[in-house]
Design an enzyme around this catalytic site. Structure first.
Site, PDB file in Angstrom:
ATOM      1  CG  ASN A  34      43.813 -41.013 -14.312  1.00 27.12           C
ATOM      2  OD1 ASN A  34      44.280 -41.796 -13.479  1.00 27.12           O
ATOM      3  ND2 ASN A  34      44.542 -40.109 -14.931  1.00 27.12           N
TER       4      ASN A  34
ATOM      5  NE  ARG B  15      57.562 -38.219 -11.111  1.00 27.75           N
ATOM      6  CZ  ARG B  15      56.733 -38.523 -12.098  1.00 27.75           C
ATOM      7  NH1 ARG B  15      57.182 -39.101 -13.190  1.00 27.75           N
ATOM      8  NH2 ARG B  15      55.455 -38.267 -11.992  1.00 27.75           N
TER       9      ARG B  15
ATOM     10  NE  ARG C  12      47.348 -42.859 -16.412  1.00 25.63           N
ATOM     11  CZ  ARG C  12      48.091 -42.109 -15.621  1.00 25.63           C
ATOM     12  NH1 ARG C  12      47.523 -41.371 -14.693  1.00 25.63           N
ATOM     13  NH2 ARG C  12      49.392 -42.070 -15.767  1.00 25.63           N
TER      14      ARG C  12
ATOM     15  CD  GLU D 223      48.095 -39.152 -20.969  1.00 29.73           C
ATOM     16  OE1 GLU D 223      48.660 -40.134 -20.516  1.00 29.73           O
ATOM     17  OE2 GLU D 223      48.209 -38.014 -20.483  1.00 29.73           O
TER      18      GLU D 223
ATOM     19  CG  HIS E 107      54.019 -40.182 -19.912  1.00 32.21           C
ATOM     20  ND1 HIS E 107      55.258 -39.616 -19.687  1.00 32.21           N
ATOM     21  CD2 HIS E 107      53.207 -39.677 -18.956  1.00 32.21           C
ATOM     22  CE1 HIS E 107      55.190 -38.805 -18.641  1.00 32.21           C
ATOM     23  NE2 HIS E 107      53.959 -38.840 -18.173  1.00 32.21           N
TER      24      HIS E 107
END
Ligand code: AMP
Length: 397
Positions: free
Chosen positions: A7, A240, A90, A384, A179
């Site tokens: 990743n 965020r 990823r 993940e 996601h």
């Protein structure tokens, strides 16, 4: 089969070497501060973490250090690089081009590059990592697993914004969602865990981490999700803002004399839980602050959980019902009090929480509603890296 899961970000790179038969992590770690100075964290399963300060001017150099560590005489997890059978990468944005994981051929790499506009901070970094791995392991098959792919099944009514259609046609401005690897993994596992037939199921997944999103998964397919063109939309997150009235951007820009970039920076980095609390983006700090009576920490927690509840409610409508709600990621897996507060909005659905199990559950699979609850509520830890490993194996076998 041994799969190296990578990743890659702009100055960091996380990795795990996973044996796909046992699904055990053989080694894992990360490279940080690539292009600045460089630090390698490496941990073979069962041994202590090793941290080395190493000069890493490029991602290629960083990956070389990772490969060296993996085959190191003393602490390596494998003897030689040929024991890495495949690499799973990823990739953040696959636009409308990728609705599933894919082998990384030169044509695919070109198509990923064409999506760079949609994720200018992430996709170029992902590509740098892929190209560096290809140079160092030219004969090893590589697979790209996209954050957006799982949500490509959303219907038009869920992905179109109320904007001039030409922006969709010309620039592909639409909801993509992120996601996806986690929502896919957790929804499948929820069905298995509860003994539901995934092809005849209505599952809502609340991925609540530093980045957070909710998805509606109907018969195993994503039909809506809270993140949009970018990961800024939807829930209130660590830093965020999530959804706001778009007119606020102009209002703040004028009041604070900010450019568009300045406002975007506020929305991405200074807002959310961090912005409301004025204290931290880390939920542990917020929970501790609220427990000590800090009103803004309490407000941050209340806004966060209310927003999650509203999204869950809207996805019950989107699917005309719900069989199961699954909580995952750092906050979703660990904060029972928050799960309780979110689920308190759903008495009308016949949700009955098992408070004792809910409050005791941290980072493990559990049914946190009662057996006779009309809607089942559970905690399903996301993984993940394992999901990327499985996708990779399915394509290279
Ligand atoms: P993630 O992005 O999935 O790694 O989740 C990170 C978020 O989860 C941060 O806000 C952490 O504070 C929060 N988190 C992780 N572990 C815990 C915990 N045990 N209790 C409360 N919050 C946690």
């Amino acid at each position: 089969m041994n799969v190296l899961v990578v990743n890659c970000g702009s100055s960091s790179l996380k990795y795990q070497l996973i044996n796909s038969e046992t699904e055990k992590v053989l080694a894992k770690g990360l490279c940080e501060r690539i292009g600045i100075d460089g630090r390698l964290v490496y941990q073979k399963s069962g041994l202590d973490k090793e941290i080395s300060e190493l000069d890493m001017p490029t991602h290629k150099q960083a990956i070389q250090f990772v490969l060296d560590a993996l085959v190191n005489d003393k602490t390596g997890a494998i003897k030689e690089l040929s024991e890495i059978d495949a690499v799973g990468h990823r990739v953040v944005h696959g636009g409308e081009k990728f609705s599933s994981s894919t082998l990384l051929t030169p044509e695919v790499l070109k198509a990923i590059e064409e999506c760079n506009d949609l994720a200018p901070l992430h996709n170029p970094a992902n590509l740098i990592g892929i190209n560096a791995c290809k140079e160092l392991m030219p004969n090893t098959p590589m697979v790209g697993v996209f954050d957006t792919a799982f949500h490509q099944t959303m219907p038009e009514k869920a992905y179109l914004y109320g904007l001039p259609y030409k922006y969709y046609e010309k620039y592909k401005v639409r909801r993509y969602g992120f996601h996806g690897t986690s929502h896919s993994f957790v929804s499948k596992r929820t069905a298995e865990f509860l003994g539901l037939d995934i092809n005849n199921s209505k599952i809502i997944v609340a991925h609540l981490g530093n980045g957070a999103s909710v998805s509606a998964v109907l018969n195993g397919k994503s039909v809506d999700t809270s993140m949009g063109l970018t990961p800024l939309e939807g829930l209130v997150m660590g830093t965020r803002s999530g959804d706001i009235d778009p007119a606020i951007m102009e209002f703040i820009a004028k009041k604070e004399n900010l450019s568009i970039e300045g406002v975007m920076n506020v929305l991405n980095k200074d807002s959310g839980i961090h912005g409301i609390s004025g204290k931290s983006s880390d939920f542990r700090d917020i929970r501790a602050g609220a427990a000590e009576g800090d009103k803004r920490c309490q407000a941050a927690m209340d806004v966060f959980s209310y927003k999650v509840a509203k999204y869950i409610g809207s996805y019950v409508a989107a699917m005309n019902g719900v069989d199961a709600i699954a909580f995952t990621a750092g906050i979703g897996e660990n904060v029972g009090k928050l799960r309780k507060s979110i689920m308190s909005y759903f008495d009308y659905l016949g949700v009955k929480m098992n408070d004792e199990v809910n409050l005791a559950t941290m980072a493990e699979e559990a049914l946190i509603s009662t057996e006779d609850s009309k809607v089942k509520v559970c905690v399903i830890p996301t993984n993940e890296e394992l999901a990327i490993c499985r996708e990779t194996v399915a394509l290279v076998k």
